[in-house]
Design an enzyme around this catalytic site. Structure first.
Site, PDB file in Angstrom:
ATOM      1  N   ASP A 598      48.720  26.373  32.115  1.00 22.49           N
ATOM      2  CA  ASP A 598      49.018  27.566  32.899  1.00 22.49           C
ATOM      3  C   ASP A 598      49.181  27.124  34.353  1.00 22.49           C
ATOM      4  O   ASP A 598      48.609  26.118  34.774  1.00 22.49           O
ATOM      5  CB  ASP A 598      47.856  28.560  32.775  1.00 22.49           C
ATOM      6  CG  ASP A 598      47.994  29.726  33.725  1.00 22.49           C
ATOM      7  OD1 ASP A 598      49.042  30.397  33.696  1.00 22.49           O
ATOM      8  OD2 ASP A 598      47.063  29.946  34.522  1.00 22.49           O
ATOM      9  N   ASP A 818      42.841  29.380  32.673  1.00 18.55           N
ATOM     10  CA  ASP A 818      41.607  29.843  33.298  1.00 18.55           C
ATOM     11  C   ASP A 818      41.460  31.347  33.300  1.00 18.55           C
ATOM     12  O   ASP A 818      40.366  31.865  33.505  1.00 18.55           O
ATOM     13  CB  ASP A 818      41.531  29.346  34.750  1.00 18.55           C
ATOM     14  CG  ASP A 818      42.474  30.125  35.662  1.00 18.55           C
ATOM     15  OD1 ASP A 818      43.659  30.288  35.279  1.00 18.55           O
ATOM     16  OD2 ASP A 818      42.039  30.572  36.728  1.00 18.55           O
ATOM     17  N   ASP A 822      45.188  34.251  29.746  1.00 17.29           N
ATOM     18  CA  ASP A 822      45.398  33.040  28.964  1.00 17.29           C
ATOM     19  C   ASP A 822      44.606  33.043  27.667  1.00 17.29           C
ATOM     20  O   ASP A 822      44.847  32.190  26.807  1.00 17.29           O
ATOM     21  CB  ASP A 822      44.984  31.803  29.774  1.00 17.29           C
ATOM     22  CG  ASP A 822      45.771  31.644  31.061  1.00 17.29           C
ATOM     23  OD1 ASP A 822      46.980  31.938  31.041  1.00 17.29           O
ATOM     24  OD2 ASP A 822      45.174  31.247  32.074  1.00 17.29           O
TER      25      ASP A 822
END
Length: 920
Positions: A598, A818, A822
């Site tokens: 990410d 994080d 996600d």
């Protein structure tokens, strides 16, 4: 009627597409497909749905598509379920089961659950200790399901229950815990009309989640905790709650009982039996005194030994016996069965020996083996418990309480479960919005990165939809609760649990080896018994030989080596700042082909900083003086770069506005600004896309170029060109003006995380892919790096999960993230990695978490995986050390309990020593 026609769904992620929005594919197989965003359209083109290997078994993500049972209970055309109950009458119940330790546990619990005629499907995962049951709630409720699965040492209870508050297994089910089968609450849009802060060029479609949990409320003061407070994840609360403590306490009690009772039995062995057995080989010195000291035992002695040995085996070795029973019922041998067989065989041999008048009694063998194996299991549990203690420091606080307005205009802090549609709540600056809704009045700025993955903040005005889980960074939000009072966190949690319950653990190497070795052990024992009969022995002699062959030939140490290896690796990982949630992590990590990162909060810090600035220094300092009052994330970056201490400061700004107030702030040109002579704010005004006011007698305007146009202020072409350049780089341009004309520009954006390039380079031949909700202009620095193979921009949270699934068809995928957004992607990946400082749901969904907010932990995890393989292979080889000693001794007629005890001690010492050596 047209109004009754449901909105179409995105062909990629499954999100509803509102009328008049979305994109339509125009060629090939995609012709006529509708997509919710350009990002999904591009992803569908670049990642076809029908290529590569099949992904791992997992139900469809409720955010990204319609859920179907995993047992094939739908017809091949996707029609109605073929189960006996209609889908509308079924519910999904999520249970946590303590005591799961292998794939055999999965098979056994699934078989137990589905044996009830009201259960349509069950899916278990020992990796996450989760069982998902699809059943008819009218015929079997959650309590009955928990009771049904609570057997043979397993303890089941509903996920989401607060283990610290109650002692029962199945309390009141949470809204996320009991869901109608086939329903898809996450597909309900949270609302429309999101506005962008300052610039709309960055970002993509948004989705969100609100985290719920008891840690958000300050119960001592009656306040709602701030957005950056630390809290605990579901997994941490479940493991450290009342049930978790009871389970661990019982494990400790069993071990203590085994040591205490075993010591009573070993005393006569140490003082009499072992010297007597040694006298069979040597007769020098004091040993000669035991040459004729063989004890004669009668049935009373047998009762003594059986009582003590039985107490140790039944109490201390109960997990071993349970594992053996499960293996027998499933007809799948495992390491616990290999440890149980010689224990029972030793007891059987010794019982026969007493009746035959022999003194080679192996009652010590069950004590030693059970104590060693249970000691290893207990140590493994303790190491895991210590590792899970890190979760409290890893996760951000969740939101379970809200400040609700009463009829008289007062506010009271209530649980989010007590909120009803239409309730009005107050969210102050620095707090997270607990539920989805609509901003009722005024305006505020919210930061949604933790929910949507987008790095830039947004300004919300009356009538705009707000996403639960986003943080209010300036102003205050008065929110009308939406029609659905279930938070997006509950919907995301259900998605994560769906994926986790379908993630079956990889077969443990020791269990696979046990399945291959057991037939050989049985064959050796049968040959020994047959040989006794051929040589003229009676049935009793044949049974004794058969039992001894099992004691000698069974590689019981596999059950000891495995938990020693697991505990050593988990402890080494914890020392390296890596929290491991199950023992299969490193095996799966070694198989990873692709690592997906990410962007926001992972490859970047998620913090706004000034990247560039132009204009007179006094103009920039005046802008900082105004931005100090705004408390906007972009404004905070400007204050950090150009702010001076104190003068003109808003007396109500409080601690939240104290940043940038220290003396001698740095400028982007490397100079310093003095604390005296600070600009004084004489008037201040907030605009939807900026701020304005009077500073030291001059009119000052700071914000988006549209703000300057609406106020009639001119912007030179040179600044307009710089604005476009900043936008193309994916950053936020903030124009600064004085007295009716733009005088400068400050470029603000996310900060790149230190060391991200080194981490990417260290991954070697693995493909590195980046997912982000930002548009392509914000990913140029990533795409330019040689180690990054592909960058997918404009990816909504719903699309992340589908992207992970499609990448999974190309190879084994690890996801590093994080944020709450996600979490489903982390759960869907072959292996999920949660970055330190991430949210509780992200930590819950991941397979391992980095305790430090440092990307170097990813590199350390891969390196540790290689060391784990070496350690496990070495310990499995050393586990055969017992048999390497015992089998030759038996063949030459030198086998006795002392030799067996020495072989047990030597093998255990070798395994522990090797594990310690490999950890150095």
């Amino acid at each position: 009627m047209e109004g009754d026609t449901p909105d179409p769904s995105c062909a990629y992620c499954g999100r509803p597409i509102e009328s008049g929005t979305g994109e339509t594919a125009g060629a090939g197989d995609r012709e006529g497909d509708r997509f919710c965003s350009p990002g999904c359209s591009r992803l569908d083109e670049r990642l076809p749905a029908d290529c590569g290997r099949s992904p791992k078994s997992a139900p469809s993500d409720s955010i990204g598509g319609t859920e179907t049972p995993t047992d094939g209970s739908t017809d091949g055309d996707g029609g109605a379920p073929t189960g006996s109950e209609p889908a509308s009458s079924r519910e999904l119940t999520y249970l946590r089961v303590d005591g799961m330790h292998s794939p055999h546990c999965e098979d056994y619990l699934e078989a137990v659950a589905t044996s009830h005629d009201a259960v349509v499907d069950a899916s278990a995962s020992y990796v996450t200790e989760t069982v998902r049951v699809e059943c008819d709630p009218e015929r079997i409720d959650a309590d009955a399901l928990a009771d049904r699965l609570t057997r043979l040492g397993y303890t089941a209870y509903q996920r989401g229950e607060d283990g610290e508050a109650t002692g029962g297994r199945a309390g009141r089910p949470s809204q996320a815990n009991r869901i109608p089968a086939g329903s898809d609450p996450a597909r309900t849009p949270a609302g429309a009309g999101h506005s962008r802060a300052a610039d709309s060029s960055t970002g993509g479609p948004s989705d969100g989640a609100v985290e719920t949990g008891p840690s958000n409320r300050d119960t001592d003061t009656g306040r709602v905790a701030p957005a950056d407070a630390t809290g605990r994840s579901y997994r941490d609360r479940e493991r450290s709650g009342l049930r978790g403590r009871r389970h661990e306490d019982m494990l400790e009690v069993r071990y203590v009982v085994g040591v205490v009772f075993g010591s009573f039995l070993l005393l006569p062995y140490l003082t009499l039996f072992y010297p007597t057995y040694l006298a069979d080989f040597v007769t020098w010195g004091p040993i000669s005194l035991f040459a004729d000291a063989a004890p004669e035992l009668n049935t009373n002695g047998l009762a003594f030994f059986l009582a003590l040995t039985g107490a140790v085996v039944v109490l201390t070795g109960a997990p071993l016996l349970r594992g053996a029973v499960v293996a027998i019922r499933l007809r799948k041998p495992n390491a616990h069965l290999l440890a149980t067989l010689p224990i029972l065989a030793a007891i059987g041999y010794s019982t026969i020996a007493i009746f035959d008048g022999r003194y080679d009694l192996y009652f010590d063998f069950p004590i030693l083996v059970a104590a060693l194996v249970m000691g290893a299991i207990y140590w493994e549990a303790g190491v895991k418990r210590d590792a899970f203690a890190h979760l409290s420091d890893l996760t951000r606080s969740s939101v379970s309480h809200a400040r609700r307005y009463g009829d008289d205009g007062s506010t009271a802090v209530v649980s989010t479960d007590a909120l009803d549609p239409g309730d009005r709540i107050l969210v102050r600056r620095g707090e997270r919005i607990p539920v989805d809704g609509t901003l009722a009045e005024g305006e505020c700025t919210v930061e949604e990165a933790v929910v949507t993955g987008e790095s830039l903040p947004r300004v919300k005005r009356a009538g705009d939809a707000v996403i639960g889980g986003s943080a209010v960074t300036s102003g205050a939000a008065v929110v009308d609760v939406g029609e659905s009072t279930t938070s997006r966190f509950e919907r995301l949690t259900r998605t994560v649990w769906d994926l986790q319950s379908a993630r079956h653990g990889a077969a443990v190497a020791a269990d696979s080896l046990a399945a291959r070795l057991l037939p050989a052990v049985v064959a050796v024992a049968a040959l020994a018994g047959a040989a006794a009969l051929v040589l003229g022995g009676d049935a009793t002699t044949a049974l004794r030989w058969l039992s001894l062959a099992v004691v000698v030939a069974t590689p019981w140490a596999l059950a000891f080596a495995t938990p020693i290896s697991v505990a050593s690796t988990i402890r080494e990982a914890a020392d390296a700042g890596i929290v491991v949630f199950d023992e299969t992590v490193f095996e799966r990590l070694r198989a990873v082909d692709t690592v997906v990162f990410d962007k926001t909060g992972t490859l970047t810090t998620g913090e706004m900083v000034v990247h560039d600035a132009e204009g007179p220094t006094d103009a920039l300092e005046a802008a900082a003086a105004l931005e100090r009052r705004a408390a906007h994330p972009a404004g905070a970056a400007i204050v950090d770069a150009f702010g001076r201490g104190g003068a003109g400061e808003d007396p109500e700004a409080g601690d939240a506005d104290s940043r940038g107030a220290s003396d001698g702030r740095s400028r982007t040109d490397g100079g310093r600004v003095a604390a005296d002579d600070a600009p004084r704010v004489e008037d201040f005004e907030t605009h939807p896309t900026g701020v304005g006011g009077v500073v030291d007698g001059e009119s000052v305007l700071v914000g988006h170029p549209r703000l300057f146009a609406s106020q009639g202020w001119s912007v030179p072409e040179s600044i307009e060109a710089s604005v476009e350049t900043a936008r193309e780089a994916g950053r936020l341009p903030v124009v600064v003006g004085r007295d009716g004309r733009a005088a400068g520009l400050v470029v603000v954006g996310d900060r790149e995380r230190e060391g991200w390039t080194e981490t990417v380079d260290a991954l070697g031949d693995r493909e590195v892919i980046v997912l982000t909700g930002d548009d392509e202009s914000g990913t140029a620095f990533l795409a330019a790096h040689d180690g990054v193979a592909r960058v997918f921009a404009g990816v909504s949270p719903a699309a992340k999960t589908e992207t992970i699934r499609r990448l999974g068809r190309e190879g084994r995928v690890a996801m590093v993230g994080d944020g709450t957004n996600d979490a489903p992607a982390l759960a869907a990946a072959d292996l999920g990695v949660s970055l330190g400082g991430g949210t509780a749901l992200a930590a819950d969904a991941a397979d391992l978490a980095l305790a430090r907010d440092d990307l170097a932990g990813v590199e350390r995890a891969f390196a540790l995986a290689e060391r784990d393989r070496t350690r496990r292979r070495g310990n499995l080889v050393l586990a055969a050390g017992y048999n390497a000693i015992a089998i030759p001794a038996a063949l030459v007629g030198a086998m006795n309990p002392l030799v067996a005890a020495l072989a047990v001690g030597a093998t255990a010492s070798a395994i522990v020593g090797y594990s310690w050596f490999r950890s150095r």
